[in-house]
Design a protein around this motif. Structure first.
Motif, PDB file in Angstrom:
ATOM      1  N   PRO A 241       0.372   7.134 -33.950  1.00 35.01           N
ATOM      2  CA  PRO A 241      -0.938   7.532 -33.430  1.00 35.01           C
ATOM      3  C   PRO A 241      -1.959   6.399 -33.372  1.00 35.01           C
ATOM      4  CG  PRO A 241      -0.544   8.529 -35.580  1.00 35.01           C
ATOM      5  CD  PRO A 241       0.735   7.879 -35.152  1.00 35.01           C
TER       6      PRO A 241
ATOM      7  N   TYR B  14       4.889  16.127 -34.091  1.00 35.32           N
ATOM      8  CA  TYR B  14       3.630  16.033 -33.372  1.00 35.32           C
ATOM      9  C   TYR B  14       3.313  17.377 -32.722  1.00 35.32           C
ATOM     10  CZ  TYR B  14       0.166  14.643 -29.934  1.00 35.32           C
ATOM     11  OH  TYR B  14      -0.967  14.555 -29.177  1.00 35.32           O
ATOM     12  N   GLU B  15       2.166  17.937 -33.077  1.00 35.63           N
ATOM     13  CA  GLU B  15       1.657  19.191 -32.511  1.00 35.63           C
ATOM     14  C   GLU B  15       2.714  20.276 -32.396  1.00 35.63           C
ATOM     15  OE1 GLU B  15      -0.817  18.793 -29.059  1.00 35.63           O
ATOM     16  OE2 GLU B  15      -2.154  17.385 -30.075  1.00 35.63           O
TER      17      GLU B  15
ATOM     18  N   SER C  78       5.086   5.544 -28.656  1.00 34.79           N
ATOM     19  CA  SER C  78       6.238   6.324 -29.082  1.00 34.79           C
ATOM     20  C   SER C  78       7.493   5.488 -28.872  1.00 34.79           C
ATOM     21  CB  SER C  78       6.332   7.616 -28.259  1.00 34.79           C
ATOM     22  OG  SER C  78       7.502   8.321 -28.598  1.00 34.79           O
TER      23      SER C  78
ATOM     24  N   THR D 271       6.294  12.271 -36.932  1.00 36.25           N
ATOM     25  CA  THR D 271       5.150  11.449 -37.332  1.00 36.25           C
ATOM     26  C   THR D 271       5.259  10.935 -38.765  1.00 36.25           C
ATOM     27  OG1 THR D 271       3.882  13.371 -38.083  1.00 36.25           O
ATOM     28  CG2 THR D 271       3.633  12.731 -35.763  1.00 36.25           C
TER      29      THR D 271
ATOM     30  N   TRP E 262       6.184   8.955 -33.251  1.00 34.66           N
ATOM     31  CA  TRP E 262       4.842   8.796 -32.689  1.00 34.66           C
ATOM     32  C   TRP E 262       4.034   7.912 -33.617  1.00 34.66           C
ATOM     33  CZ3 TRP E 262       1.897   8.308 -28.840  1.00 34.66           C
ATOM     34  CH2 TRP E 262       0.523   8.552 -28.876  1.00 34.66           C
TER      35      TRP E 262
END
Length: 197
Positions: A78, A98-99, A83, A106, A76
């Motif tokens: 940001p 990511y999350e 992506s 990331t 990813w």
């Protein structure tokens, strides 16, 4: 590049959910889902050689733990809302997902792309520009499919990268990010450049 899937705009989470069920890979660019072109036999063979060589290299490092991922792991970006699926990537220590997901990283350290004639401009240009916005990203290795030739890009500062070209099966590439070297002979093991693939 392949046609954009519908003209609808998707969120990253919608893309990731869709991708987890898809039979083919797609990249995500600012809300658009774009199908990836399939790789050739030669691309796959070189990618497999890269994974084998990097695996050997990182296993010989005693004072640092690295993790290696294949082309099934996404990165990813940001700052650029994109992506990608690199051909190989190495991270230091533990992955940052990511999350909390387990399918999109990331914190790449080293990224490897095997370039085809149709992807070279993007791999050297827009994709490299995107990757450079990731603070953990320190080194980029670009490999040609048509000849034993590579370009290594090493971060020297925030906006400064040093590019070095390598050519021929006897060439040895020192990977600064992991403190190990790989030989082009290993990355191109068993590749017949006379065959059209």
């Amino acid at each position: 590049m392949a046609a954009i899937l519908e003209q609808k705009t998707y969120t990253l989470l919608e893309y990731l959910d869709s991708e987890s069920r898809a039979s083919e890979k797609h990249i995500f660019i600012k809300g658009k889902i774009i199908p990836m072109a399939g790789g050739t036999a030669r691309h796959n063979e070189i990618s497999a050689n890269v994974i084998a060589a990097l695996n050997i290299a990182i296993r010989s490092v005693v004072d640092q733990k690295y993790r290696l991922y294949t082309s099934d792991m996404k990165i990813w970006v940001p700052a650029r809302e994109r992506s990608y699926y690199p051909d190989a990537l190495v991270i230091a220590e533990r992955p940052n997902f990511y999350e909390g997901r387990k399918d999109i990283i990331t914190n790449p350290l080293l990224i490897v792309e095997v370039m085809s004639p149709s992807s070279e401009d993007s791999d050297r240009g827009a994709k490299f520009y995107d990757y450079r916005t990731i603070s953990t990203f320190q080194e980029y290795l670009l490999l040609h499919q048509e000849q034993p030739q590579a370009t290594r890009c090493v971060r020297q500062g925030d906006d400064l990268w040093r590019l070095t070209d390598f050519e021929g099966m006897d060439a040895v590439i020192e990977l600064a990010s992991i403190g190990q070297s790989v030989r082009l002979a290993d990355l191109y093991h068993n590749i017949d450049f006379e065959e059209g693939m």
